[in-house]
Design a protein around this motif. Sequence first.
Motif, PDB file in Angstrom:
ATOM      1  N   GLU A  91       0.825  -1.204   0.000  1.00  0.00           N
ATOM      2  CA  GLU A  91       0.000   0.000   0.000  1.00  0.00           C
ATOM      3  C   GLU A  91       0.861   1.258   0.000  1.00  0.00           C
ATOM      4  O   GLU A  91       0.506   2.260  -0.632  1.00  0.00           O
ATOM      5  CB  GLU A  91      -0.942  -0.017   1.201  1.00  0.00           C
ATOM      6  N   GLU A  92       2.005   1.204   0.696  1.00  0.00           N
ATOM      7  CA  GLU A  92       2.919   2.352   0.683  1.00  0.00           C
ATOM      8  C   GLU A  92       3.447   2.604  -0.730  1.00  0.00           C
ATOM      9  O   GLU A  92       3.473   3.746  -1.199  1.00  0.00           O
ATOM     10  CB  GLU A  92       4.084   2.109   1.637  1.00  0.00           C
ATOM     11  N   ILE A  93       3.875   1.542  -1.389  1.00  0.00           N
ATOM     12  CA  ILE A  93       4.397   1.683  -2.760  1.00  0.00           C
ATOM     13  C   ILE A  93       3.303   2.181  -3.692  1.00  0.00           C
ATOM     14  O   ILE A  93       3.539   3.056  -4.535  1.00  0.00           O
ATOM     15  CB  ILE A  93       4.964   0.337  -3.251  1.00  0.00           C
ATOM     16  N   ARG A  94       2.120   1.617  -3.531  1.00  0.00           N
ATOM     17  CA  ARG A  94       0.980   2.054  -4.362  1.00  0.00           C
ATOM     18  C   ARG A  94       0.712   3.540  -4.193  1.00  0.00           C
ATOM     19  O   ARG A  94       0.549   4.282  -5.173  1.00  0.00           O
ATOM     20  CB  ARG A  94      -0.256   1.246  -3.986  1.00  0.00           C
ATOM     21  N   ASP A  95       0.657   4.012  -2.941  1.00  0.00           N
ATOM     22  CA  ASP A  95       0.338   5.413  -2.676  1.00  0.00           C
ATOM     23  C   ASP A  95       1.439   6.350  -3.173  1.00  0.00           C
ATOM     24  O   ASP A  95       1.157   7.440  -3.695  1.00  0.00           O
ATOM     25  CB  ASP A  95       0.108   5.620  -1.182  1.00  0.00           C
ATOM     26  N   GLN A  96       2.703   5.947  -3.018  1.00  0.00           N
ATOM     27  CA  GLN A  96       3.801   6.765  -3.538  1.00  0.00           C
ATOM     28  C   GLN A  96       3.713   6.883  -5.054  1.00  0.00           C
ATOM     29  O   GLN A  96       3.914   7.964  -5.628  1.00  0.00           O
ATOM     30  CB  GLN A  96       5.136   6.146  -3.134  1.00  0.00           C
TER      31      GLN A  96
ATOM     32  N   ARG B 142       1.008   6.572  -6.894  1.00  0.00           N
ATOM     33  CA  ARG B 142      -0.153   7.389  -7.232  1.00  0.00           C
ATOM     34  C   ARG B 142       0.172   8.873  -7.166  1.00  0.00           C
ATOM     35  O   ARG B 142      -0.226   9.654  -8.049  1.00  0.00           O
ATOM     36  CB  ARG B 142      -1.306   7.079  -6.267  1.00  0.00           C
ATOM     37  N   MET B 143       0.893   9.279  -6.130  1.00  0.00           N
ATOM     38  CA  MET B 143       1.266  10.692  -5.986  1.00  0.00           C
ATOM     39  C   MET B 143       2.151  11.128  -7.152  1.00  0.00           C
ATOM     40  O   MET B 143       1.995  12.237  -7.682  1.00  0.00           O
ATOM     41  CB  MET B 143       1.970  10.909  -4.648  1.00  0.00           C
ATOM     42  N   GLU B 144       3.080  10.272  -7.541  1.00  0.00           N
ATOM     43  CA  GLU B 144       3.953  10.614  -8.666  1.00  0.00           C
ATOM     44  C   GLU B 144       3.140  10.716  -9.956  1.00  0.00           C
ATOM     45  O   GLU B 144       3.368  11.616 -10.775  1.00  0.00           O
ATOM     46  CB  GLU B 144       5.051   9.569  -8.806  1.00  0.00           C
ATOM     47  N   LEU B 145       2.202   9.788 -10.162  1.00  0.00           N
ATOM     48  CA  LEU B 145       1.367   9.834 -11.359  1.00  0.00           C
ATOM     49  C   LEU B 145       0.522  11.101 -11.412  1.00  0.00           C
ATOM     50  O   LEU B 145       0.384  11.729 -12.481  1.00  0.00           O
ATOM     51  CB  LEU B 145       0.452   8.607 -11.397  1.00  0.00           C
ATOM     52  N   MET B 146      -0.041  11.508 -10.282  1.00  0.00           N
ATOM     53  CA  MET B 146      -0.847  12.720 -10.235  1.00  0.00           C
ATOM     54  C   MET B 146      -0.011  13.954 -10.565  1.00  0.00           C
ATOM     55  O   MET B 146      -0.492  14.886 -11.220  1.00  0.00           O
ATOM     56  CB  MET B 146      -1.489  12.866  -8.859  1.00  0.00           C
ATOM     57  N   ALA B 147       1.247  13.935 -10.133  1.00  0.00           N
ATOM     58  CA  ALA B 147       2.121  15.077 -10.409  1.00  0.00           C
ATOM     59  C   ALA B 147       2.546  15.121 -11.876  1.00  0.00           C
ATOM     60  O   ALA B 147       2.685  16.198 -12.464  1.00  0.00           O
ATOM     61  CB  ALA B 147       3.356  15.010  -9.506  1.00  0.00           C
ATOM     62  N   LEU B 148       2.741  13.949 -12.492  1.00  0.00           N
ATOM     63  CA  LEU B 148       3.251  13.885 -13.863  1.00  0.00           C
ATOM     64  C   LEU B 148       2.164  14.019 -14.926  1.00  0.00           C
ATOM     65  O   LEU B 148       2.443  14.500 -16.030  1.00  0.00           O
ATOM     66  CB  LEU B 148       3.981  12.558 -14.086  1.00  0.00           C
ATOM     67  N   LYS B 149       0.939  13.592 -14.620  1.00  0.00           N
ATOM     68  CA  LYS B 149      -0.083  13.457 -15.657  1.00  0.00           C
ATOM     69  C   LYS B 149      -0.392  14.764 -16.402  1.00  0.00           C
ATOM     70  O   LYS B 149      -0.468  14.761 -17.645  1.00  0.00           O
ATOM     71  CB  LYS B 149      -1.372  12.884 -15.077  1.00  0.00           C
ATOM     72  N   PRO B 150      -0.595  15.903 -15.718  1.00  0.00           N
ATOM     73  CA  PRO B 150      -0.913  17.119 -16.480  1.00  0.00           C
ATOM     74  C   PRO B 150       0.184  17.486 -17.485  1.00  0.00           C
ATOM     75  O   PRO B 150      -0.114  17.813 -18.640  1.00  0.00           O
ATOM     76  CB  PRO B 150      -1.059  18.189 -15.386  1.00  0.00           C
ATOM     77  N   GLU B 151       1.445  17.417 -17.040  1.00  0.00           N
ATOM     78  CA  GLU B 151       2.550  17.748 -17.938  1.00  0.00           C
ATOM     79  C   GLU B 151       2.628  16.747 -19.084  1.00  0.00           C
ATOM     80  O   GLU B 151       2.823  17.124 -20.246  1.00  0.00           O
ATOM     81  CB  GLU B 151       3.867  17.769 -17.163  1.00  0.00           C
ATOM     82  N   ARG B 152       2.484  15.466 -18.757  1.00  0.00           N
ATOM     83  CA  ARG B 152       2.548  14.418 -19.786  1.00  0.00           C
ATOM     84  C   ARG B 152       1.471  14.617 -20.842  1.00  0.00           C
ATOM     85  O   ARG B 152       1.761  14.609 -22.055  1.00  0.00           O
ATOM     86  CB  ARG B 152       2.386  13.056 -19.114  1.00  0.00           C
ATOM     87  N   ASP B 153       0.224  14.813 -20.410  1.00  0.00           N
ATOM     88  CA  ASP B 153      -0.868  14.943 -21.364  1.00  0.00           C
ATOM     89  C   ASP B 153      -0.701  16.171 -22.247  1.00  0.00           C
ATOM     90  O   ASP B 153      -0.996  16.138 -23.450  1.00  0.00           O
ATOM     91  CB  ASP B 153      -2.202  15.008 -20.626  1.00  0.00           C
ATOM     92  N   GLN B 154      -0.225  17.274 -21.660  1.00  0.00           N
ATOM     93  CA  GLN B 154      -0.058  18.500 -22.441  1.00  0.00           C
ATOM     94  C   GLN B 154       1.057  18.354 -23.472  1.00  0.00           C
ATOM     95  O   GLN B 154       0.925  18.793 -24.627  1.00  0.00           O
ATOM     96  CB  GLN B 154       0.233  19.684 -21.513  1.00  0.00           C
TER      97      GLN B 154
ATOM     98  N   ALA C 223       3.749   1.313 -13.602  1.00  0.00           N
ATOM     99  CA  ALA C 223       4.100  -0.105 -13.424  1.00  0.00           C
ATOM    100  C   ALA C 223       4.280  -0.436 -11.943  1.00  0.00           C
ATOM    101  O   ALA C 223       3.853  -1.498 -11.481  1.00  0.00           O
ATOM    102  CB  ALA C 223       5.368  -0.423 -14.198  1.00  0.00           C
ATOM    103  N   ARG C 224       4.914   0.474 -11.201  1.00  0.00           N
ATOM    104  CA  ARG C 224       5.068   0.244  -9.742  1.00  0.00           C
ATOM    105  C   ARG C 224       3.702   0.198  -9.067  1.00  0.00           C
ATOM    106  O   ARG C 224       3.449  -0.651  -8.214  1.00  0.00           O
ATOM    107  CB  ARG C 224       5.937   1.338  -9.122  1.00  0.00           C
ATOM    108  N   ARG C 225       2.829   1.125  -9.436  1.00  0.00           N
ATOM    109  CA  ARG C 225       1.487   1.141  -8.835  1.00  0.00           C
ATOM    110  C   ARG C 225       0.733  -0.137  -9.167  1.00  0.00           C
ATOM    111  O   ARG C 225       0.128  -0.768  -8.296  1.00  0.00           O
ATOM    112  CB  ARG C 225       0.706   2.348  -9.360  1.00  0.00           C
TER     113      ARG C 225
END
Length: 376
Positions: free
Chosen positions: A63-68, A70-82, A162-164
């Motif tokens: 769960e710790e790895i999953r949550d970490q 998720r936070m990274e994905l949330m931070a990267l997604k806007p920049e990635r999509d744009q 992949a980690r998530r």
Amino acid sequence: MSSTDQDKTVNAAEAAENEAEAAETEAVELSVYDKIAIDADAEVSDELSAITRDPFARRARAEEIRDQARMELMALKPERDQLIAAAALYEPRDHLHQLFGISSLSMRRCMRSALGLGSDRDTAAPLPKDRAAAARAAGLLHSPDLVQRAIAVCERYEAAEARRRTAVAWRDEAHEATLTAGGRVKVAPLERPDFESVRQAAVNEINAQFATLVAGPEERLHLASEAVDQAEEEMSLLRIDRDQAVNTLAFYTTARGIDFSVGINREGVRVVQRRALGLPRHAKLPPKPKQPAAARRAGVRFMADAGEDLPQIALAYEAAKARRSAAIEIRDAAMRTLHSEPYNWTQVRLSEFTGRSVGVINAIVRKPTKTSSPKV
């Protein structure tokens, strides 16, 4: 052209398109993103597999790895999509989506979102020649290293995803073993939706939309291609949840008549099961008593509300599939018109305009027509 002939034309074109896409998929070797995912999966699996004695500690760390992640994905997604959207609009090229490790449907979704078009099927994306201007109007920036920047962010995103994904699988493993201990989970009788009415309503929706459209064959082809792409995007997203629900019910529960609830025949259900277990298409499934254990070994997750969710997921999937078939018929008729006099579009031009392979275009434009001309 009679409705029977039209159905045969659509089915032949769909079959040719599916075969061409399957051949392209089989020819692709492991991509950079596949290797990134494999490495990230191995890293997480090695760490969690070392926690052997205490499943609760293993679950907590997962769960710790999953949550970490998720936070990274949330931070990267806007920049990635744009960045993906900007690259697609400013620097279009064949197979650009593969550089970003995503499908062409996902790239189009990023592009539509950046332009403020969302998922509205009635709003078409700009024509290829207008996309750079649309990107500037939307405030998307262009730089010489745009594609490379997008690739770098996409690689980081894939590693985090992949980690998530791996952490979630490890976290759920203990629950699945508990839920299916001592046999299969008992579930209530499954709903049997009226798929035929939903399919017909979806076809009527597309036909009504184009029946009132006043447009030349080029715009008609563009709008029909957009409708096909939108339907395929919906299908690709819904298929994941649909198959997970089917596999949960088939492998882990006492459910009967799953085929009636999902809108496919029994062999179709078995195909979904074989795919989940990694078996060849016509291989025999394990005996019923051994299926739960085989599914757990293959990483098939248990979906707690599968019996309740499957009918609605399946209805949405079948509606999207019917819209796709209706839109393909309209798209293909427009292609044949543009390929004929006085337009004389080549197969290559049609391929570039629609984003479909030349092989698929050939199957469509070379299809003989009857005495009546198709409606375009």
